[in-house]
Write an enzyme that holds these catalytic residues in place. Sequence first.
Site, PDB file in Angstrom:
ATOM      1  N   GLY A  89      89.805  48.509  63.806  1.00  0.00           N
ATOM      2  CA  GLY A  89      88.900  49.216  62.821  1.00  0.00           C
ATOM      3  C   GLY A  89      87.609  48.541  62.556  1.00  0.00           C
ATOM      4  N   GLY A  91      85.496  46.380  61.359  1.00  0.00           N
ATOM      5  CA  GLY A  91      85.463  45.234  60.966  1.00  0.00           C
ATOM      6  C   GLY A  91      84.264  44.831  60.407  1.00  0.00           C
ATOM      7  N   ARG A  92      82.971  45.483  60.895  1.00  0.00           N
ATOM      8  CA  ARG A  92      81.794  45.155  60.324  1.00  0.00           C
ATOM      9  C   ARG A  92      80.920  46.357  60.232  1.00  0.00           C
ATOM     10  NH1 ARG A  92      78.442  42.034  64.947  1.00  0.00           N
ATOM     11  NH2 ARG A  92      79.565  43.077  66.556  1.00  0.00           N
ATOM     12  N   LYS A 112      76.025  48.720  60.295  1.00  0.00           N
ATOM     13  CA  LYS A 112      76.703  47.741  60.989  1.00  0.00           C
ATOM     14  C   LYS A 112      76.319  46.640  60.930  1.00  0.00           C
ATOM     15  CE  LYS A 112      77.858  46.741  65.791  1.00  0.00           C
ATOM     16  NZ  LYS A 112      77.732  47.230  67.351  1.00  0.00           N
ATOM     17  N   ASP A 124      83.161  37.718  60.089  1.00  0.00           N
ATOM     18  CA  ASP A 124      82.573  37.553  58.921  1.00  0.00           C
ATOM     19  C   ASP A 124      81.953  38.686  58.385  1.00  0.00           C
ATOM     20  OD1 ASP A 124      80.488  37.879  60.874  1.00  0.00           O
ATOM     21  OD2 ASP A 124      79.646  35.987  60.544  1.00  0.00           O
ATOM     22  N   GLY A 125      82.257  39.999  59.416  1.00  0.00           N
ATOM     23  CA  GLY A 125      81.596  41.239  58.852  1.00  0.00           C
ATOM     24  C   GLY A 125      80.051  41.393  59.335  1.00  0.00           C
ATOM     25  N   ASP A 251      88.758  51.367  72.084  1.00  0.00           N
ATOM     26  CA  ASP A 251      88.079  51.393  70.577  1.00  0.00           C
ATOM     27  C   ASP A 251      86.830  51.637  70.800  1.00  0.00           C
ATOM     28  OD1 ASP A 251      89.063  48.404  71.875  1.00  0.00           O
ATOM     29  OD2 ASP A 251      87.461  48.119  70.247  1.00  0.00           O
ATOM     30  N   ASN A 252      86.081  51.441  71.990  1.00  0.00           N
ATOM     31  CA  ASN A 252      84.647  51.750  72.123  1.00  0.00           C
ATOM     32  C   ASN A 252      84.543  53.057  72.731  1.00  0.00           C
ATOM     33  OD1 ASN A 252      83.941  49.290  70.761  1.00  0.00           O
ATOM     34  ND2 ASN A 252      83.950  48.235  72.752  1.00  0.00           N
ATOM     35  N   ASP A 261      78.985  51.820  70.510  1.00  0.00           N
ATOM     36  CA  ASP A 261      79.142  50.165  70.338  1.00  0.00           C
ATOM     37  C   ASP A 261      78.382  49.542  71.314  1.00  0.00           C
ATOM     38  OD1 ASP A 261      80.354  50.682  68.219  1.00  0.00           O
ATOM     39  OD2 ASP A 261      82.308  49.688  68.700  1.00  0.00           O
TER      40      ASP A 261
END
Length: 487
Positions: A89, A91-92, A112, A124-125, A251-252, A261
Amino acid sequence: MKFESLTFDNGFARLPEAYYSRVCPTPVPDPYLVCYSPEALALLDLDEREITRPEVIETLAGNRLLPGMDAIAALYAGHQFGHYVPQLGDGRAILLGEVKNAAGAGWEMQLKGAGRTPYSRGGDGRAVLRSSIREFLCSEAMHALGVPTTRALAIIGSDHPVYREDEETAALVTRLAPSFVRFGSFEVFYYRNQVESIRHLADYVIARYYPELKGLADPYPEFLRQVALRTADLMAQWQAVGFSHGVMNTDNMSILGLTLDYGPFGFLDAFDPDYICNHSDTGGRYAFGQQPDVGAWNLTKLAQALVPLMSVETASSAIAEYPQAFGRAYLERMAAKFGLATGSDAPPLIMDALQLLAQNRVDYTIFMRRLCDFDSSAGAGNAPLRDLFLDRAAFDAWAARYAAALRQQGPGAAERGAAMRRVNPKYILRNHLAEIAIRRAADERDYSEIKRLHALLARPFDEQPECDSYAAEPPEWARKIEVSCSS
Ligand code: AMP
Ligand code: MG
């Protein structure tokens, strides 16, 4: 147009909450504008002066939302280096909303590096300035090269510390794309056995992005086939331009066939099918020459995720065209780069040239650009090209065959050269060029080199003689540059 007057549509956020989580970006202190893309601003009909306004910078820093924005992080899963990871998902990355421009095109706007989300896992996002500069420059450069890609509107920096191998500073890239849906967006529901969520997402993607399929009684097999064809074309473009993505996890992989990405990507310097741009990819799973096959493997994972909507046989035949489609698209692009007609002469000439380049470790982009000036008359030495090779005799033998093929195609050397210069870029984003811009930004807060590179790479096929040094082979120190996923 003013930023505050943007019209938001937010189609993805209107889907059921199974597909995302509502989130809020985490503010960063004292954000500042690092760079922006005038071309990307134009996609949103935004006046260029808008981007320097403090209110706009605050918004792109994630410090304030505009009315009409609906901030969410998308859920997805994916196969990472061959292994299924059930929960990934955004994440950042945080989707702020979808802007509709005056021409009716929808652009999703994503930050992003905007802080943690429910999908951040241990992260840490955040994104660091270094990787944000690379993503910004490369997305816009790929677009200028004609390669389908997500776009980058701007980078916002902050002195907020971010810890990687060393302490670095935070940055946010504003990304734009019609959609950020990935192969992994479907996989997550397949492995959870949630067939209706697969169907609903497929219906959404088809209705918005493959509208020509809407009328079909059973659109899903054709949808899968179209994704396979777009992926084949994307892989052909990557191979032709010498781009290595570095992390081709499912996922990319964009459901629209976009380059998505940007992490440890790299352009080839010396031609090398075994080139691995990702320092962490020790096995070379995503080496340059593997990309077309990985595209095929990733499509089998998408096909599997769509099997609940069709039979296994239908799904496999929907992606069966991929190898031929890739081969055709690749040959067409390479033949154009060599100025050859796509007849039976072309494939062996192209493949033999690539083999020679690899054996002699010749710079791919420089070779292709010099080839635009190839003199096919008998006895021509073609010294600028020949000098690139250690094995001159092998080059001479190849050049004689190539010259004969060109002579057989007839005259028109001037037009051929001009046409070849439109498909063989002089300028690409070599790692060392990005690195120089990064160092200046990080060490001296001087963003002028990012701006210069962006402008140069916006016209990669133009001579721009004042920038000749940017077309040169990498300097010795560039060998030490290492890029990995830890960005
Ligand atoms: P990538 O390999 O960059 O495509 O990232 C794989 C997954 O890790 C995605 O779900 C990302 O959102 C997530 N991720 C990467 N870096 C971070 C970070 N610094 N904080 C949170 N999540 C991250
Ligand atoms: Mg990713």
